[in-house]
Design a protein around this motif. Structure first.
Motif, PDB file in Angstrom:
ATOM      1  N   ARG A  54       0.845  -1.192   0.000  1.00  0.00           N
ATOM      2  CA  ARG A  54       0.000   0.000   0.000  1.00  0.00           C
ATOM      3  C   ARG A  54       0.874   1.232   0.000  1.00  0.00           C
ATOM      4  NH1 ARG A  54      -4.766   0.131   4.095  1.00  0.00           N
ATOM      5  NH2 ARG A  54      -5.365   1.719   2.635  1.00  0.00           N
ATOM      6  N   ARG A  56       1.497   5.132   0.672  1.00  0.00           N
ATOM      7  CA  ARG A  56       0.989   6.158   1.569  1.00  0.00           C
ATOM      8  C   ARG A  56       0.741   7.419   0.759  1.00  0.00           C
ATOM      9  NH1 ARG A  56       0.911   4.472   6.477  1.00  0.00           N
ATOM     10  NH2 ARG A  56       1.286   6.260   7.789  1.00  0.00           N
ATOM     11  N   THR A  65     -10.915  14.769   1.043  1.00  0.00           N
ATOM     12  CA  THR A  65     -11.880  13.921   1.746  1.00  0.00           C
ATOM     13  C   THR A  65     -13.028  14.792   2.250  1.00  0.00           C
ATOM     14  OG1 THR A  65     -10.073  12.483   2.428  1.00  0.00           O
ATOM     15  CG2 THR A  65     -12.159  12.227   3.589  1.00  0.00           C
ATOM     16  N   THR A  75     -20.031   8.670  10.594  1.00  0.00           N
ATOM     17  CA  THR A  75     -19.490   7.888   9.489  1.00  0.00           C
ATOM     18  C   THR A  75     -18.377   8.665   8.782  1.00  0.00           C
ATOM     19  OG1 THR A  75     -21.642   6.841   9.206  1.00  0.00           O
ATOM     20  CG2 THR A  75     -20.091   6.625   7.379  1.00  0.00           C
ATOM     21  N   ALA A  78     -15.204   8.631  10.911  1.00  0.00           N
ATOM     22  CA  ALA A  78     -14.535   7.326  10.834  1.00  0.00           C
ATOM     23  C   ALA A  78     -13.799   7.186   9.504  1.00  0.00           C
ATOM     24  CB  ALA A  78     -15.551   6.204  11.003  1.00  0.00           C
ATOM     25  N   ARG A  79     -14.444   7.594   8.408  1.00  0.00           N
ATOM     26  CA  ARG A  79     -13.807   7.510   7.086  1.00  0.00           C
ATOM     27  C   ARG A  79     -12.608   8.440   7.002  1.00  0.00           C
ATOM     28  NH1 ARG A  79     -14.811  10.070   2.337  1.00  0.00           N
ATOM     29  NH2 ARG A  79     -16.689  11.045   3.130  1.00  0.00           N
ATOM     30  N   ASN A  81     -10.755   9.470   9.480  1.00  0.00           N
ATOM     31  CA  ASN A  81      -9.689   8.912  10.315  1.00  0.00           C
ATOM     32  C   ASN A  81      -8.963   7.780   9.600  1.00  0.00           C
ATOM     33  OD1 ASN A  81      -8.271   9.152  12.779  1.00  0.00           O
ATOM     34  ND2 ASN A  81      -9.208   7.241  13.441  1.00  0.00           N
ATOM     35  N   THR A  82      -9.706   6.946   8.872  1.00  0.00           N
ATOM     36  CA  THR A  82      -9.090   5.873   8.095  1.00  0.00           C
ATOM     37  C   THR A  82      -8.155   6.461   7.037  1.00  0.00           C
ATOM     38  OG1 THR A  82     -11.001   4.448   8.439  1.00  0.00           O
ATOM     39  CG2 THR A  82      -9.559   3.893   6.588  1.00  0.00           C
ATOM     40  N   GLU A  83      -8.616   7.499   6.341  1.00  0.00           N
ATOM     41  CA  GLU A  83      -7.781   8.165   5.332  1.00  0.00           C
ATOM     42  C   GLU A  83      -6.559   8.811   5.988  1.00  0.00           C
ATOM     43  OE1 GLU A  83      -8.030   8.140   2.102  1.00  0.00           O
ATOM     44  OE2 GLU A  83      -9.984   7.175   1.956  1.00  0.00           O
ATOM     45  N   ARG A  84      -6.748   9.385   7.152  1.00  0.00           N
ATOM     46  CA  ARG A  84      -5.651  10.050   7.856  1.00  0.00           C
ATOM     47  C   ARG A  84      -4.556   9.053   8.216  1.00  0.00           C
ATOM     48  NH1 ARG A  84      -4.353  11.367  13.168  1.00  0.00           N
ATOM     49  NH2 ARG A  84      -6.134  10.228  13.951  1.00  0.00           N
ATOM     50  N   MET A  85      -4.949   7.843   8.561  1.00  0.00           N
ATOM     51  CA  MET A  85      -3.962   6.827   8.934  1.00  0.00           C
ATOM     52  C   MET A  85      -3.136   6.348   7.740  1.00  0.00           C
ATOM     53  SD  MET A  85      -4.204   7.011  11.899  1.00  0.00           S
ATOM     54  CE  MET A  85      -4.359   6.266  13.444  1.00  0.00           C
ATOM     55  N   THR A  86      -3.620   6.568   6.522  1.00  0.00           N
ATOM     56  CA  THR A  86      -2.851   6.169   5.342  1.00  0.00           C
ATOM     57  C   THR A  86      -1.991   7.313   4.820  1.00  0.00           C
ATOM     58  OG1 THR A  86      -4.587   6.763   3.762  1.00  0.00           O
ATOM     59  CG2 THR A  86      -4.631   4.522   4.644  1.00  0.00           C
TER      60      THR A  86
END
Length: 130
Positions: A54, A56, A65, A75, A78-79, A81-86
């Motif tokens: 993957r 980054r 986003t 929702t 959460a989405r 935060n998921t994008e932020r972690m990548t």
């Protein structure tokens, strides 16, 4: 597991213990005796799995986003935060503005946010939870 200074035979025999899922299946598909040393094993492994790595995304990607029209705030958070972690970096000076900029423009929550003084991402998440 770190095996510095051990002979190649030991490293090759312990390597499968670190594998799970597809990588374990791949390792099991290798013909017995087909690998001469750990350097060759490492090269085959990296060559096989490099394409599935993957990438980054740059932190600035978070600015794209946005909360979807029918998406609730929970929702979206959460989405986001998921994008932020990548993202490559976890830069506070970009994370919060990107998050706030992505909140649906007609949201009453966004209007409420505009009244408040600046805060950290953590404070925002706590406020959103409330």
């Amino acid at each position: 597991m770190t095996l510095h200074g051990f002979p190649g035979e030991v490293v090759c025999r312990t390597f499968p213990l670190t594998l799970r899922g597809l990588s374990r299946t791949w390792f099991g598909s290798l013909a017995p005796g087909s690998i001469e040393n750990f350097k060759e094993l490492a090269h085959l492994f990296l060559t096989h799995f490099r394409v599935s790595r993957r990438r980054r995304c740059p932190t600035a990607f978070l600015l794209t986003t946005k909360q979807r029209e029918q998406e609730n705030l929970k929702t979206y958070l959460a989405r986001f935060n998921t994008e932020r972690m990548t993202a490559e970096d976890q830069e506070e000076n970009i994370n919060l503005p990107a998050l706030l900029g992505g909140v649906w423009p007609r949201s009453t929550f966004r209007a409420e946010l505009a009244k408040r003084i600046s805060m950290t991402l953590r404070e925002f998440m706590d406020q959103a939870d409330n």
